[in-house]
Design a protein around this motif. Structure first.
Motif, PDB file in Angstrom:
ATOM      1  N   VAL A 341       0.836  -1.201   0.000  1.00  0.00           N
ATOM      2  CA  VAL A 341       0.000   0.000   0.000  1.00  0.00           C
ATOM      3  C   VAL A 341       0.872   1.253   0.000  1.00  0.00           C
ATOM      4  O   VAL A 341       0.622   2.210  -0.752  1.00  0.00           O
ATOM      5  CB  VAL A 341      -0.943  -0.012   1.225  1.00  0.00           C
ATOM      6  CG1 VAL A 341      -1.679   1.315   1.344  1.00  0.00           C
ATOM      7  CG2 VAL A 341      -1.939  -1.158   1.123  1.00  0.00           C
ATOM      8  N   ALA A 342       1.920   1.263   0.826  1.00  0.00           N
ATOM      9  CA  ALA A 342       2.806   2.429   0.898  1.00  0.00           C
ATOM     10  C   ALA A 342       3.518   2.665  -0.427  1.00  0.00           C
ATOM     11  O   ALA A 342       3.625   3.817  -0.893  1.00  0.00           O
ATOM     12  CB  ALA A 342       3.830   2.236   2.024  1.00  0.00           C
ATOM     13  N   VAL A 343       4.007   1.616  -1.057  1.00  0.00           N
ATOM     14  CA  VAL A 343       4.715   1.768  -2.329  1.00  0.00           C
ATOM     15  C   VAL A 343       3.757   2.232  -3.427  1.00  0.00           C
ATOM     16  O   VAL A 343       4.116   3.061  -4.267  1.00  0.00           O
ATOM     17  CB  VAL A 343       5.398   0.433  -2.700  1.00  0.00           C
ATOM     18  CG1 VAL A 343       6.002   0.518  -4.098  1.00  0.00           C
ATOM     19  CG2 VAL A 343       6.479   0.090  -1.688  1.00  0.00           C
ATOM     20  N   ALA A 344       2.521   1.722  -3.435  1.00  0.00           N
ATOM     21  CA  ALA A 344       1.550   2.157  -4.442  1.00  0.00           C
ATOM     22  C   ALA A 344       1.211   3.636  -4.273  1.00  0.00           C
ATOM     23  O   ALA A 344       1.091   4.376  -5.258  1.00  0.00           O
ATOM     24  CB  ALA A 344       0.281   1.310  -4.336  1.00  0.00           C
ATOM     25  N   ILE A 345       1.068   4.091  -3.023  1.00  0.00           N
ATOM     26  CA  ILE A 345       0.793   5.506  -2.771  1.00  0.00           C
ATOM     27  C   ILE A 345       1.953   6.370  -3.241  1.00  0.00           C
ATOM     28  O   ILE A 345       1.762   7.397  -3.917  1.00  0.00           O
ATOM     29  CB  ILE A 345       0.511   5.720  -1.267  1.00  0.00           C
ATOM     30  CG1 ILE A 345      -0.822   5.073  -0.874  1.00  0.00           C
ATOM     31  CG2 ILE A 345       0.490   7.204  -0.927  1.00  0.00           C
ATOM     32  CD1 ILE A 345      -1.099   5.091   0.614  1.00  0.00           C
ATOM     33  N   ALA A 346       3.177   5.962  -2.911  1.00  0.00           N
ATOM     34  CA  ALA A 346       4.348   6.732  -3.330  1.00  0.00           C
ATOM     35  C   ALA A 346       4.496   6.737  -4.846  1.00  0.00           C
ATOM     36  O   ALA A 346       4.884   7.756  -5.443  1.00  0.00           O
ATOM     37  CB  ALA A 346       5.605   6.159  -2.675  1.00  0.00           C
ATOM     38  N   SER A 347       4.179   5.642  -5.506  1.00  0.00           N
ATOM     39  CA  SER A 347       4.278   5.571  -6.958  1.00  0.00           C
ATOM     40  C   SER A 347       3.309   6.534  -7.635  1.00  0.00           C
ATOM     41  O   SER A 347       3.675   7.243  -8.570  1.00  0.00           O
ATOM     42  CB  SER A 347       4.000   4.138  -7.411  1.00  0.00           C
ATOM     43  OG  SER A 347       3.873   4.066  -8.816  1.00  0.00           O
ATOM     44  N   SER A 348       2.072   6.567  -7.150  1.00  0.00           N
ATOM     45  CA  SER A 348       1.100   7.479  -7.738  1.00  0.00           C
ATOM     46  C   SER A 348       1.454   8.935  -7.432  1.00  0.00           C
ATOM     47  O   SER A 348       1.331   9.804  -8.295  1.00  0.00           O
ATOM     48  CB  SER A 348      -0.299   7.149  -7.211  1.00  0.00           C
ATOM     49  OG  SER A 348      -1.254   8.045  -7.709  1.00  0.00           O
ATOM     50  N   TYR A 349       1.905   9.182  -6.202  1.00  0.00           N
ATOM     51  CA  TYR A 349       2.231  10.558  -5.808  1.00  0.00           C
ATOM     52  C   TYR A 349       3.400  11.106  -6.613  1.00  0.00           C
ATOM     53  O   TYR A 349       3.375  12.250  -7.079  1.00  0.00           O
ATOM     54  CB  TYR A 349       2.547  10.590  -4.315  1.00  0.00           C
ATOM     55  CG  TYR A 349       3.014  11.935  -3.817  1.00  0.00           C
ATOM     56  CD1 TYR A 349       2.148  13.009  -3.750  1.00  0.00           C
ATOM     57  CD2 TYR A 349       4.338  12.122  -3.411  1.00  0.00           C
ATOM     58  CE1 TYR A 349       2.570  14.244  -3.304  1.00  0.00           C
ATOM     59  CE2 TYR A 349       4.773  13.347  -2.963  1.00  0.00           C
ATOM     60  CZ  TYR A 349       3.888  14.415  -2.906  1.00  0.00           C
ATOM     61  OH  TYR A 349       4.324  15.627  -2.465  1.00  0.00           O
ATOM     62  N   ARG A 350       4.433  10.289  -6.825  1.00  0.00           N
ATOM     63  CA  ARG A 350       5.605  10.736  -7.561  1.00  0.00           C
ATOM     64  C   ARG A 350       5.479  10.527  -9.055  1.00  0.00           C
ATOM     65  O   ARG A 350       6.342  10.954  -9.821  1.00  0.00           O
ATOM     66  CB  ARG A 350       6.834   9.991  -7.056  1.00  0.00           C
ATOM     67  CG  ARG A 350       7.201  10.313  -5.621  1.00  0.00           C
ATOM     68  CD  ARG A 350       8.491   9.654  -5.227  1.00  0.00           C
ATOM     69  NE  ARG A 350       9.569  10.020  -6.122  1.00  0.00           N
ATOM     70  CZ  ARG A 350      10.807   9.571  -6.010  1.00  0.00           C
ATOM     71  NH1 ARG A 350      11.105   8.723  -5.044  1.00  0.00           N
ATOM     72  NH2 ARG A 350      11.737   9.945  -6.860  1.00  0.00           N
ATOM     73  N   ASP A 351       4.406   9.848  -9.485  1.00  0.00           N
ATOM     74  CA  ASP A 351       4.183   9.550 -10.901  1.00  0.00           C
ATOM     75  C   ASP A 351       5.335   8.731 -11.474  1.00  0.00           C
ATOM     76  O   ASP A 351       5.762   8.938 -12.608  1.00  0.00           O
ATOM     77  CB  ASP A 351       3.990  10.837 -11.706  1.00  0.00           C
ATOM     78  CG  ASP A 351       3.179  10.584 -12.972  1.00  0.00           C
ATOM     79  OD1 ASP A 351       2.447   9.585 -12.993  1.00  0.00           O
ATOM     80  OD2 ASP A 351       3.302  11.370 -13.930  1.00  0.00           O
ATOM     81  N   GLN A 352       5.823   7.791 -10.702  1.00  0.00           N
ATOM     82  CA  GLN A 352       6.861   6.859 -11.135  1.00  0.00           C
ATOM     83  C   GLN A 352       6.311   5.452 -11.079  1.00  0.00           C
ATOM     84  O   GLN A 352       5.732   5.052 -10.066  1.00  0.00           O
ATOM     85  CB  GLN A 352       8.104   6.958 -10.249  1.00  0.00           C
ATOM     86  CG  GLN A 352       8.956   8.195 -10.484  1.00  0.00           C
ATOM     87  CD  GLN A 352      10.217   8.142  -9.647  1.00  0.00           C
ATOM     88  OE1 GLN A 352      10.294   8.808  -8.622  1.00  0.00           O
ATOM     89  NE2 GLN A 352      11.178   7.347 -10.066  1.00  0.00           N
ATOM     90  N   GLU A 353       6.502   4.710 -12.157  1.00  0.00           N
ATOM     91  CA  GLU A 353       5.969   3.349 -12.182  1.00  0.00           C
ATOM     92  C   GLU A 353       6.857   2.391 -11.396  1.00  0.00           C
ATOM     93  O   GLU A 353       8.068   2.618 -11.221  1.00  0.00           O
ATOM     94  CB  GLU A 353       5.842   2.870 -13.621  1.00  0.00           C
ATOM     95  CG  GLU A 353       7.173   2.722 -14.338  1.00  0.00           C
ATOM     96  CD  GLU A 353       6.994   2.225 -15.753  1.00  0.00           C
ATOM     97  OE1 GLU A 353       6.879   0.996 -15.922  1.00  0.00           O
ATOM     98  OE2 GLU A 353       6.968   3.069 -16.669  1.00  0.00           O
ATOM     99  N   ILE A 354       6.261   1.326 -10.928  1.00  0.00           N
ATOM    100  CA  ILE A 354       6.964   0.259 -10.233  1.00  0.00           C
ATOM    101  C   ILE A 354       7.264  -0.836 -11.246  1.00  0.00           C
ATOM    102  O   ILE A 354       6.411  -1.158 -12.080  1.00  0.00           O
ATOM    103  CB  ILE A 354       6.093  -0.293  -9.088  1.00  0.00           C
ATOM    104  CG1 ILE A 354       5.750   0.821  -8.105  1.00  0.00           C
ATOM    105  CG2 ILE A 354       6.783  -1.437  -8.365  1.00  0.00           C
ATOM    106  CD1 ILE A 354       4.691   0.433  -7.098  1.00  0.00           C
ATOM    107  N   PRO A 355       8.469  -1.408 -11.246  1.00  0.00           N
ATOM    108  CA  PRO A 355       8.747  -2.514 -12.179  1.00  0.00           C
ATOM    109  C   PRO A 355       7.688  -3.603 -12.075  1.00  0.00           C
ATOM    110  O   PRO A 355       7.275  -3.993 -10.986  1.00  0.00           O
ATOM    111  CB  PRO A 355      10.129  -3.012 -11.721  1.00  0.00           C
ATOM    112  CG  PRO A 355      10.773  -1.806 -11.101  1.00  0.00           C
ATOM    113  CD  PRO A 355       9.660  -1.040 -10.460  1.00  0.00           C
TER     114      PRO A 355
END
Length: 440
Positions: A341-355
């Motif tokens: 959940v934390a990584v998904a929030i940070a990914s959307s907030y920073r607009d950076q995709e997760i591998p």
């Protein structure tokens, strides 16, 4: 308030008997002989899994769920299989006529199974039919429609439900009949009626799912003969419910390549590891107070994780609306989903995709630490089986087991360290103005 008239007690009382009809006598523990219960396996392996390996003769099973979710369909399918292979089945319906049930049975392909249909709500009549047929399996659909004439309360009242369930429990234990009870649910999703209804039965199953999706989840919340919180996955089709052997592939098959705010978690549902995609969408708030909306994830958990991210990882989230969802209609409530959940929030907030080949497991504490979780070996092997290349786990979980070689297991001690290993330093070009949120 509802008045319940208690029947008059006579002076001549019978000696107390046990649940199986024998007279109760005190016994020493070391003189009691016990043997493991036998099982009857159905053709639905998912149902067998939820029940702990199959049906136990003489057990009382309660199934609850929203209207139209498929409770009667599931029980009619199981009844047809049991009648064809394992004995006599009596299907008692207080809500539908025999012709209506026959039409559904034809659609499900169990019309020629030889089960007995009995559209009746009067309990003495039902008990008489049981004495005549001596069935091995009895289905009551539903308990809220059954009526005990000796009680002067309305059908579906607390007293009626309690008395009906007590009679069915005595019947199941004394004659070793496996009984399924269908229970209505309230608007909050709990079984309608007194809580003693759930205490009296041996097994409580909830049939869950979104009416707009085809997938259904059968969840065990109480089981005297197996594990609780076990789930089975079904798909509702024209010909009835079919099993989903590998639900992880179903939950991940529609992932959008290159999308931000998407993280995969390896969640444990009973004894089964399941990979589920968690999606997050962070947008600047248009109102004075930021909104927190979630589906399939506890809203309070989302608020807690966002507070930890703001305090321990320097993410400015107080002016961001947060929308989170667990895809596939599954509900996630274990602590191990925190890191995803934390990584998904940070990914959307920073607009950076997760591998796309990364997945996450870990509980987050209020000081930002990533705490150990249970069954880590099963989680890692399930992720490796589905082709994931990296899995982020709590560092304290890396000891005491053999790490597989076909997946890179990365241990992290804090949420800031996990975000730094996933994203690295913040890129200069983003869609949002730069703020101070370096993960180091």
């Amino acid at each position: 308030m509802e008045e319940t008239v208690e029947p008059e007690k006579t002076a001549a009382s019978k000696p107390r008997t046990s649940i199986d009809g024998r007279k109760v006598v005190p016994q020493r523990m070391n003189t009691i002989t016990a043997q493991r219960e036998s099982r009857v396996t159905t053709k639905l392996a998912e149902l067998n899994r939820v029940l702990g390996g199959g049906l136990v003769p003489g057990s009382l099973i309660l199934i609850g769920g929203d209207p139209g979710i498929g409770k009667s369909t599931l029980l009619l399918q199981v009844s047809g299989q049991l009648a064809a292979d394992h004995g006599t089945v009596l299907y008692v319906s207080g809500e539908e006529s025999a012709s209506q049930i026959k039409l559904r049975a034809e659609r499900l392909g169990v019309a020629d199974s030889g089960m007995y249909l009995y559209p009746e709500t009067d309990m003495p009549s039902i008990m008489g039919a049981v004495d005549d047929l001596q069935p091995d399996y009895l289905i009551i659909d539903s308990v809220q429609t059954m009526n005990v004439p000796d009680m002067n309360s309305a059908v579906g009242s607390v007293g009626q439900i309690r008395e009906v369930t007590a009679e069915l429990m005595r019947l199941a234990k004394s004659k070793q009949i496996t009984i399924f009870i269908v229970g209505h649910v309230t608007k909050e999703g709990a079984i309608a009626g007194p809580k003693i209804l759930e205490h009296m039965v041996d097994t409580v199953l909830y049939f869950e799912g979104d009416m707009h999706h085809t997938y259904r989840i059968l969840r065990s919340v109480k089981n005297r003969f197996g594990s609780t919180n076990e789930i089975g996955i079904f798909e509702m089709r024209q010909g009835g419910l079919t099993e989903v052997a590998n639900p992880s592939e179903i939950f991940l098959e529609e992932r959008l390549a290159g999308a931000t705010g998407s993280a995969v978690v390896v969640s444990m549902e009973g004894t089964r590891p399941i990979l589920v995609e968690i999606q997050a969408l962070m947008t600047p708030t248009m109102y004075g107070t930021a909104q927190r909306t979630s589906s399939g994830i506890d809203r309070n958990k989302v608020s807690l994780i966002m507070a930890v991210l703001e305090k321990r990882a320097n993410l400015l989230l107080q002016n961001q609306d947060a929308y989170l969802k667990a895809t596939g209609g599954v509900r996630l409530d274990e602590p191990a989903i925190d890191l995803a959940v934390a990584v998904a929030i940070a990914s959307s907030y920073r607009d950076q995709e997760i591998p796309a080949t990364d997945c996450f497991v870990g509980e987050i504490g209020l000081t930002g630490e990533v705490r150990r979780v249970s069954r880590i070996e099963d989680r890692v092997h399930e992720a490796a089986k589905l082709g994931f290349k990296r899995i982020f786990v709590p560092k304290n979980n890396l000891q005491g087991w053999d790490v597989p070689t076909n997946i890179d297991v990365i241990g992290v001690t804090s949420v800031a360290e996990a975000l730094h290993k996933v994203f690295g330093k913040r890129r200069a070009a983003t869609k949002r103005p730069p703020i101070t949120d370096d993960f180091e």
